[in-house]
Write a protein that holds these residues in place. Structure first.
Motif, PDB file in Angstrom:
ATOM      1  N   ALA A  41       0.719  -0.967  -0.228  1.00 15.96           N
ATOM      2  CA  ALA A  41      -0.214   0.184   0.251  1.00 15.96           C
ATOM      3  C   ALA A  41       1.125   1.770  -0.270  1.00 15.96           C
ATOM      4  O   ALA A  41       0.600   2.260  -0.777  1.00 15.96           O
ATOM      5  CB  ALA A  41      -1.086   0.007   1.432  1.00 15.96           C
ATOM      6  N   CYS A  42       1.892   1.126   0.529  1.00  9.89           N
ATOM      7  CA  CYS A  42       2.884   1.866   0.377  1.00  9.89           C
ATOM      8  C   CYS A  42       3.841   2.336  -0.630  1.00  9.89           C
ATOM      9  O   CYS A  42       4.778   3.188  -0.500  1.00  9.89           O
ATOM     10  CB  CYS A  42       3.545   2.043   2.281  1.00  9.89           C
ATOM     11  SG  CYS A  42       2.953   2.795   3.785  1.00  9.89           S
ATOM     12  N   ALA A 101      -1.368   5.882   8.370  1.00  8.63           N
ATOM     13  CA  ALA A 101      -0.854   4.411   7.014  1.00  8.63           C
ATOM     14  C   ALA A 101      -1.281   2.946   8.066  1.00  8.63           C
ATOM     15  O   ALA A 101      -2.229   3.098   8.620  1.00  8.63           O
ATOM     16  CB  ALA A 101       1.073   4.424   7.706  1.00  8.63           C
ATOM     17  N   PRO A 102      -0.829   2.171   7.198  1.00  9.51           N
ATOM     18  CA  PRO A 102      -1.521   0.569   7.509  1.00  9.51           C
ATOM     19  C   PRO A 102      -1.272   0.162   9.249  1.00  9.51           C
ATOM     20  O   PRO A 102       0.112   0.600   9.606  1.00  9.51           O
ATOM     21  CB  PRO A 102      -0.803  -0.359   6.831  1.00  9.51           C
ATOM     22  CG  PRO A 102       0.340   0.413   5.509  1.00  9.51           C
ATOM     23  CD  PRO A 102       0.176   2.086   6.242  1.00  9.51           C
ATOM     24  N   GLY A 103      -2.604   0.136   9.597  1.00 12.30           N
ATOM     25  CA  GLY A 103      -2.124  -0.234  11.050  1.00 12.30           C
ATOM     26  C   GLY A 103      -3.069  -1.430  11.709  1.00 12.30           C
ATOM     27  O   GLY A 103      -2.627  -2.189  12.623  1.00 12.30           O
ATOM     28  N   ARG A 104      -3.787  -2.114  10.875  1.00 12.00           N
ATOM     29  CA  ARG A 104      -4.314  -3.352  11.046  1.00 12.00           C
ATOM     30  C   ARG A 104      -3.824  -4.335  10.172  1.00 12.00           C
ATOM     31  O   ARG A 104      -3.435  -4.579   9.273  1.00 12.00           O
ATOM     32  CB  ARG A 104      -5.978  -3.181  10.539  1.00 12.00           C
ATOM     33  CG  ARG A 104      -6.617  -3.949  10.388  1.00 12.00           C
ATOM     34  CD  ARG A 104      -7.283  -4.668  12.461  1.00 12.00           C
ATOM     35  NE  ARG A 104      -8.756  -3.800  12.839  1.00 12.00           N
ATOM     36  CZ  ARG A 104      -8.491  -3.622  13.520  1.00 12.00           C
ATOM     37  NH1 ARG A 104      -8.402  -4.545  14.437  1.00 12.00           N
ATOM     38  NH2 ARG A 104     -10.011  -2.715  14.202  1.00 12.00           N
ATOM     39  N   ARG A 159       4.588  14.474   3.478  1.00 12.16           N
ATOM     40  CA  ARG A 159       2.621  15.212   3.277  1.00 12.16           C
ATOM     41  C   ARG A 159       2.020  15.496   2.061  1.00 12.16           C
ATOM     42  O   ARG A 159       0.671  14.850   1.603  1.00 12.16           O
ATOM     43  CB  ARG A 159       2.521  16.219   4.583  1.00 12.16           C
ATOM     44  CG  ARG A 159       2.240  15.682   5.917  1.00 12.16           C
ATOM     45  CD  ARG A 159       2.035  16.825   7.039  1.00 12.16           C
ATOM     46  NE  ARG A 159       0.713  17.690   5.785  1.00 12.16           N
ATOM     47  CZ  ARG A 159      -0.328  18.023   6.908  1.00 12.16           C
ATOM     48  NH1 ARG A 159      -0.315  16.456   6.835  1.00 12.16           N
ATOM     49  NH2 ARG A 159      -1.456  18.556   5.724  1.00 12.16           N
ATOM     50  N   ALA A 160       2.856  16.464   0.541  1.00 10.84           N
ATOM     51  CA  ALA A 160       2.368  16.368   0.098  1.00 10.84           C
ATOM     52  C   ALA A 160       2.712  15.054  -1.165  1.00 10.84           C
ATOM     53  O   ALA A 160       2.210  15.253  -1.910  1.00 10.84           O
ATOM     54  CB  ALA A 160       4.499  16.987  -0.709  1.00 10.84           C
ATOM     55  N   THR A 161       3.637  14.057   0.005  1.00  9.00           N
ATOM     56  CA  THR A 161       3.888  12.923  -1.430  1.00  9.00           C
ATOM     57  C   THR A 161       3.064  11.534  -1.134  1.00  9.00           C
ATOM     58  O   THR A 161       2.512  10.786  -1.288  1.00  9.00           O
ATOM     59  CB  THR A 161       5.278  12.484  -2.022  1.00  9.00           C
ATOM     60  OG1 THR A 161       5.648  11.801  -0.440  1.00  9.00           O
ATOM     61  CG2 THR A 161       5.996  12.706  -2.314  1.00  9.00           C
ATOM     62  N   ALA A 162       1.716  12.272  -0.089  1.00  9.27           N
ATOM     63  CA  ALA A 162       0.996  10.646   0.091  1.00  9.27           C
ATOM     64  C   ALA A 162      -0.175  10.683  -0.591  1.00  9.27           C
ATOM     65  O   ALA A 162      -0.697  11.575  -0.986  1.00  9.27           O
ATOM     66  CB  ALA A 162       0.313  11.545   2.166  1.00  9.27           C
ATOM     67  N   ARG A 163      -0.604   9.445  -0.706  1.00 10.87           N
ATOM     68  CA  ARG A 163      -1.777   8.946  -1.568  1.00 10.87           C
ATOM     69  C   ARG A 163      -2.751  10.066  -1.070  1.00 10.87           C
ATOM     70  O   ARG A 163      -3.284   9.100   0.044  1.00 10.87           O
ATOM     71  CB  ARG A 163      -1.879   7.527  -1.504  1.00 10.87           C
ATOM     72  CG  ARG A 163      -2.549   7.103  -2.335  1.00 10.87           C
ATOM     73  CD  ARG A 163      -3.315   5.795  -2.427  1.00 10.87           C
ATOM     74  NE  ARG A 163      -4.372   5.383  -2.501  1.00 10.87           N
ATOM     75  CZ  ARG A 163      -4.747   4.123  -3.196  1.00 10.87           C
ATOM     76  NH1 ARG A 163      -3.846   3.227  -2.738  1.00 10.87           N
ATOM     77  NH2 ARG A 163      -6.041   3.910  -3.612  1.00 10.87           N
ATOM     78  N   PRO A 164      -3.809  10.918  -1.765  1.00  9.09           N
ATOM     79  CA  PRO A 164      -4.946  11.471  -1.255  1.00  9.09           C
ATOM     80  C   PRO A 164      -6.070   9.717  -0.489  1.00  9.09           C
ATOM     81  O   PRO A 164      -6.224   9.567  -1.506  1.00  9.09           O
ATOM     82  CB  PRO A 164      -5.506  12.531  -2.148  1.00  9.09           C
ATOM     83  CG  PRO A 164      -4.290  13.062  -2.998  1.00  9.09           C
ATOM     84  CD  PRO A 164      -3.039  11.039  -2.150  1.00  9.09           C
ATOM     85  N   LEU A 214      -2.739   8.633   2.980  1.00  7.60           N
ATOM     86  CA  LEU A 214      -1.555   7.477   2.830  1.00  7.60           C
ATOM     87  C   LEU A 214       0.155   7.678   2.556  1.00  7.60           C
ATOM     88  O   LEU A 214       0.267   8.255   1.517  1.00  7.60           O
ATOM     89  CB  LEU A 214      -2.084   6.506   2.128  1.00  7.60           C
ATOM     90  CG  LEU A 214      -1.925   4.625   2.212  1.00  7.60           C
ATOM     91  CD1 LEU A 214      -1.408   4.116   3.385  1.00  7.60           C
ATOM     92  CD2 LEU A 214      -2.198   3.489   0.963  1.00  7.60           C
ATOM     93  N   VAL A 215       0.603   7.421   3.848  1.00  4.50           N
ATOM     94  CA  VAL A 215       2.534   8.094   2.823  1.00  4.50           C
ATOM     95  C   VAL A 215       2.750   6.974   2.099  1.00  4.50           C
ATOM     96  O   VAL A 215       2.836   5.618   2.101  1.00  4.50           O
ATOM     97  CB  VAL A 215       3.028   6.956   4.486  1.00  4.50           C
ATOM     98  CG1 VAL A 215       3.132   5.452   5.325  1.00  4.50           C
ATOM     99  CG2 VAL A 215       4.322   7.760   4.403  1.00  4.50           C
ATOM    100  N   GLN A 216       4.198   7.154   1.365  1.00  4.89           N
ATOM    101  CA  GLN A 216       4.508   7.075   0.209  1.00  4.89           C
ATOM    102  C   GLN A 216       5.536   6.658   0.092  1.00  4.89           C
ATOM    103  O   GLN A 216       6.196   7.744   0.238  1.00  4.89           O
ATOM    104  CB  GLN A 216       3.764   7.238  -0.874  1.00  4.89           C
ATOM    105  CG  GLN A 216       2.132   7.272  -1.521  1.00  4.89           C
ATOM    106  CD  GLN A 216       1.841   5.651  -1.247  1.00  4.89           C
ATOM    107  OE1 GLN A 216       1.613   5.652  -2.801  1.00  4.89           O
ATOM    108  NE2 GLN A 216       1.343   5.390  -0.003  1.00  4.89           N
ATOM    109  N   ALA A 217       6.697   5.366  -0.505  1.00  8.42           N
ATOM    110  CA  ALA A 217       7.230   5.657  -0.362  1.00  8.42           C
ATOM    111  C   ALA A 217       7.336   6.478  -1.683  1.00  8.42           C
ATOM    112  O   ALA A 217       7.697   6.513  -2.894  1.00  8.42           O
ATOM    113  CB  ALA A 217       8.400   4.387  -0.710  1.00  8.42           C
ATOM    114  N   PRO A 218       9.481   6.866  -1.870  1.00 14.34           N
ATOM    115  CA  PRO A 218       9.874   7.242  -2.817  1.00 14.34           C
ATOM    116  C   PRO A 218      10.210   6.874  -4.709  1.00 14.34           C
ATOM    117  O   PRO A 218      10.487   5.486  -4.059  1.00 14.34           O
ATOM    118  CB  PRO A 218      11.060   8.040  -2.874  1.00 14.34           C
ATOM    119  CG  PRO A 218      12.048   6.737  -1.559  1.00 14.34           C
ATOM    120  CD  PRO A 218      10.668   6.370  -1.213  1.00 14.34           C
TER     121      PRO A 218
END
Length: 437
Positions: free
Chosen positions: A179-180, A364-367, A416-421, A433-437
């Motif tokens: 997901a990230c 971020a994924p937590g479940r 924050r700027a690169t997070a998935r809305p 959702l946080v995203q990797a570069p």
């Protein structure tokens, strides 16, 4: 203007006999249990100095005949409160704060209700609070369980929390990493120090053979993780790229430098002074990312805010779990404006039912997160904003590796700027959702 804070009642026993500067976490938890109080206050106090006034504050405290220890007098500023002997206070110079024992404070008229002169080096005096892992249970249950565990003297028998029937995806990557967008990233965290302040780490875990680990304890117990929470968080943030056999990849910054600060005891409990000691150590060691899956329900605390600001000023970033109060307001230390608060998402990318709301920067994924666990179990699946936080910390390390300019607030803004809305209010998921570069 003078600063005032209300000061709820606490028992004399808790305030004096068990709330010395050198008291152990267990002593204070047991005293709180014996008192029958549901207060989260320990009886000690946290003093936050005005910016740039640490040395002035130390002089003022010593002028009052207060025996004051300074973290700078210890190697790497790694200092454990229970080893301070008869010290009345311990100063954390990187943060600009100090923890003061109850009796020493009382003798000198220091309290959360005290008025401070405009020329005083102290900015504010606040109660010290208990702190717990941000697992899937509420704060009070965690508090009582930790105290009962100590009272029963169970030592090493605290179990890793896992979702019944939930183990791992059998191949590939965990759902959280996918997901990230971690598998597609060309970054691995090389050259980036990531400090995880938690219950320690399972030293000798087979998946981490050959990895250098820098560690320190701040709770009077060996760094070896007998609880499981810290190992799980380190696994997500810094675990291997290719675990053995059919085990899926669960770690993000697999070549990042591992810094382990044991600020939570094996029972899962701790106090603000121990947490601040760990934060001070991580800042002194210039860890670019500092991950904290811990906290409590309460107001913003000046010392945590000062720690977050000190980190940002040095090009570092503190990331913390928002808490698991089923929609309650974000807890401390994540509620401080200088610390990045992380909310939890389920595998369908909806806010987790347990995740707190309000001051949220990112999600971020937590479940049902699969990661490392102490041996002999080796792996476990856990849920909580605790599990979401190291996803952000690991991705932060990848971004920090991508450019030396991405440090401190610049790293905060890039995450924050690169997070998935996501189609949910910012109070639940922040920028997304946080995203990797």
């Amino acid at each position: 203007m003078p600063t005032k804070r209300s000061n709820p009642k606490r028992t004399q026993t808790q305030s004096n006999s068990a709330a010395r500067t050198s008291s152990t976490v267990e002593e204070m938890l047991l005293a709180a249990q014996a008192s029958g109080s549901d207060s989260m206050e320990t009886g000690r106090f946290i003093v936050t100095f005005k910016e740039g006034a640490v040395d002035e504050g130390i002089k003022a405290m010593r002028a009052q005949s207060m025996r004051t220890a300074d973290a700078r007098d210890f190697n790497d500023q790694s200092v454990e409160l229970s080893g301070l002997g008869d010290a009345d206070a311990l100063v954390f110079p990187e943060i600009g704060a100090a923890v003061v024992g109850a009796a020493a404070a009382q003798e000198r008229g220091m309290s959360a209700a005290a008025e401070l002169a405009s020329d005083d080096a102290m900015q504010i005096i606040e109660p010290e609070y208990f702190v717990f892992p941000e697992g899937s249970e509420d704060y009070l249950r965690g508090f009582l369980r930790a105290a009962e565990t100590i009272a029963r003297d169970l030592g090493t028998t605290v179990a890793v929390e896992a979702s019944p029937g939930e183990e791992a995806e059998v191949a590939g990557n965990t759902w959280g990493l996918s997901a990230c967008r971690v598998p597609a990233s060309i970054r691995n965290g090389t050259g980036i120090k990531v400090a995880v302040l938690d219950t320690g780490f399972a030293i000798g875990h087979p998946d981490f053979v050959g990895r250098a680990v820098v560690s320190a304890t701040f709770v009077g117990q060996p760094v070896q993780d007998l609880h499981g929470h810290g190992t799980h968080c380190i696994g997500t943030a810094l675990g291997p790229q290719a675990p053995a056999g059919a085990t899926p990849r669960y770690g993000i910054a697999f070549r990042g430098s591992i810094f382990v600060g044991k600020v939570l005891s094996n029972s899962g409990g701790s106090v603000g002074g121990s947490v601040l000691a760990g934060m001070n150590w991580a800042i002194a060691n210039r860890c670019e990312v500092i991950s904290m899956s811990l906290g409590g329900a309460g107001p913003v605390q000046a010392a945590y805010t000062a720690a977050g600001q000190a980190a940002l000023q040095r090009g570092l970033l503190i990331v913390a779990a928002a808490g698991n109060g089923s929609g309650a307001p974000t807890g401390y230390p994540a509620n401080s404006p200088t610390i990045m608060a992380v909310a939890s998402l389920d595998s369908n990318l909806r806010p987790s039912s347990f995740s707190n709301r309000g001051k949220i920067e990112i999600a971020a994924p937590g479940r049902d997160v699969f990661s490392a666990a102490p041996m002999p179990r080796r792996y476990a699946t856990m849920s909580g904003t605790s599990m979401a936080t190291p996803h952000v910390s690991g991705c932060a390390a990848l971004w920090a590796q991508s450019s030396p300019a991405l440090r401190g607030m610049a790293l905060w803004n890039r995450l924050r700027a690169t997070a998935r809305p996501l189609p949910f209010p910012a109070s639940q998921v922040g920028a997304g959702l946080v995203q990797a570069p």
